[in-house]
Enzyme design. Structure first.
Site, PDB file in Angstrom:
ATOM      1  N   THR A  13       0.669  -1.305   0.033  1.00 56.62           N
ATOM      2  CA  THR A  13      -0.067  -0.071  -0.022  1.00 56.62           C
ATOM      3  C   THR A  13       0.779   1.156   0.131  1.00 56.62           C
ATOM      4  OG1 THR A  13      -1.552   1.111   1.122  1.00 56.62           O
ATOM      5  CG2 THR A  13      -0.181   0.076   2.593  1.00 56.62           C
ATOM      6  N   PRO A  16       0.535   5.141   4.511  1.00 59.29           N
ATOM      7  CA  PRO A  16       1.074   5.022   5.765  1.00 59.29           C
ATOM      8  C   PRO A  16       0.229   4.914   6.774  1.00 59.29           C
ATOM      9  CG  PRO A  16       1.471   7.151   5.050  1.00 59.29           C
ATOM     10  CD  PRO A  16       0.753   6.612   3.976  1.00 59.29           C
ATOM     11  N   LYS A  18      -2.778   3.481   6.718  1.00 58.74           N
ATOM     12  CA  LYS A  18      -3.346   1.804   6.836  1.00 58.74           C
ATOM     13  C   LYS A  18      -2.221   1.222   7.426  1.00 58.74           C
ATOM     14  CE  LYS A  18      -6.161   1.982   2.814  1.00 58.74           C
ATOM     15  NZ  LYS A  18      -6.609   1.425   1.742  1.00 58.74           N
ATOM     16  N   GLU A  44      -4.514   0.061 -12.237  1.00 66.21           N
ATOM     17  CA  GLU A  44      -5.869   0.018 -11.673  1.00 66.21           C
ATOM     18  C   GLU A  44      -6.713  -0.610 -12.501  1.00 66.21           C
ATOM     19  OE1 GLU A  44      -7.452   1.136  -8.802  1.00 66.21           O
ATOM     20  OE2 GLU A  44      -5.640   1.795  -7.994  1.00 66.21           O
ATOM     21  N   ASP A  73      -8.342  -2.983  -0.066  1.00 65.52           N
ATOM     22  CA  ASP A  73      -9.203  -2.255  -0.842  1.00 65.52           C
ATOM     23  C   ASP A  73     -10.659  -1.948  -0.333  1.00 65.52           C
ATOM     24  OD1 ASP A  73      -8.838  -0.803  -3.565  1.00 65.52           O
ATOM     25  OD2 ASP A  73      -7.989  -2.935  -4.001  1.00 65.52           O
ATOM     26  N   ASP A 153     -16.508   9.743   5.601  1.00 64.94           N
ATOM     27  CA  ASP A 153     -16.746   9.675   6.937  1.00 64.94           C
ATOM     28  C   ASP A 153     -17.722  10.897   7.452  1.00 64.94           C
ATOM     29  OD1 ASP A 153     -15.089   7.628   7.600  1.00 64.94           O
ATOM     30  OD2 ASP A 153     -13.282   8.818   8.293  1.00 64.94           O
ATOM     31  N   HIS A 179     -14.972  -1.102   9.074  1.00 66.23           N
ATOM     32  CA  HIS A 179     -15.070  -2.188   7.756  1.00 66.23           C
ATOM     33  C   HIS A 179     -13.640  -2.710   7.994  1.00 66.23           C
ATOM     34  CE1 HIS A 179     -14.318   1.996   6.582  1.00 66.23           C
ATOM     35  NE2 HIS A 179     -13.763   1.246   5.379  1.00 66.23           N
ATOM     36  N   ARG A 180     -12.735  -1.740   7.742  1.00 66.07           N
ATOM     37  CA  ARG A 180     -11.254  -1.962   7.736  1.00 66.07           C
ATOM     38  C   ARG A 180     -10.764  -2.856   8.889  1.00 66.07           C
ATOM     39  NH1 ARG A 180      -9.967   2.637   6.669  1.00 66.07           N
ATOM     40  NH2 ARG A 180     -10.268   2.338   4.422  1.00 66.07           N
TER      41      ARG A 180
END
Ligand code: IMP
Length: 193
Positions: A13, A16, A18, A44, A73, A153, A179-180
């Site tokens: 990724t 940073p 994440k 992509e 993702d 958000d 969710h993450r």
């Protein structure tokens, strides 16, 4: 003294934030695993689901990196009224229409059901692909509110925190229910077995 072995897992990724979130979760729940960020430029792909995109990315990464490695993702889905839009187009829609655009598209619709979805896709030591999905259900607010977080958000009210948008509850509270974090929980569970 017993030797401590560490197992290296690569997280591909460019983000940073994440990486920090994943490292903190592993350090707390599965010490012994070291998460290393890998920045590999990725093509992509447009596809109908986050899973398809994630699997395509894993396969292209495997040409540059030895497993185990994983990617993540995510997307924002307005369920009924927009039939899942922006979904896999979330990044692009955030950059073009933004939160205000989503509010306009919904107008004063009383059905404001929406969810966030994250998919972590892992290629394990044996080149086998595993996917782990995390979801948070909620609704689209009537106006953008709050200053923390990013992306959609300010317009998402999770069913877990009624009355407040993700941007109003703060990062710590969001990271506990997002969710993450739910997808990440499943990845950690996979390595705990
Ligand atoms: P990514 O795959 O995590 O980069 O997510 C793609 C897009 O979905 C981002 O550019 C955001 O617009 C949106 N998104 C994903 N996760 C979140 C989140 O936790 N909060 C708000 N927006 C998000």
């Amino acid at each position: 003294m017993p030797e401590t072995t560490t197992i290296k897992l690569s997280f591909c990724t460019g983000n940073p934030h994440k990486v920090a979130e994943v490292q903190a979760a592993f350090a707390q729940k599965l010490p012994g695993y070291v998460i290393e960020q890998q920045k590999i430029p990725l093509q992509e792909l447009q596809a109908d689901t986050l899973e398809e995109i994630a699997i395509f990315k894993l396969q292209s990464i495997s040409q540059h990196l030895r497993p185990p490695f994983f990617i993540e993702d995510a997307g924002f889905f307005v369920d009924d009224v927009l039939r899942g839009f922006p979904g896999v187009y979330s990044h692009y829609v955030m950059d073009t229409l933004g939160c205000e655009g989503i509010l306009k598209l919904l107008g004063d619709s009383s059905n404001r059901k929406a969810h966030f979805e994250a998919v972590i896709a892992l290629m394990d030591n044996d080149n086998i692909i595993h996917t782990f999905k995390g979801v948070n259900q909620g609704t689209v607010s009537l106006e953008a509110r709050g200053t923390s977080g990013f992306g959609f958000d300010p317009v998402f009210i999770s069913d877990d925190t009624p009355g407040k948008t993700f941007a109003e509850i703060g990062m710590d509270a969001k990271n506990r229910i997002s969710h993450r974090s739910r997808a990440l929980e499943k990845l950690i569970e996979f390595y705990r077995r």
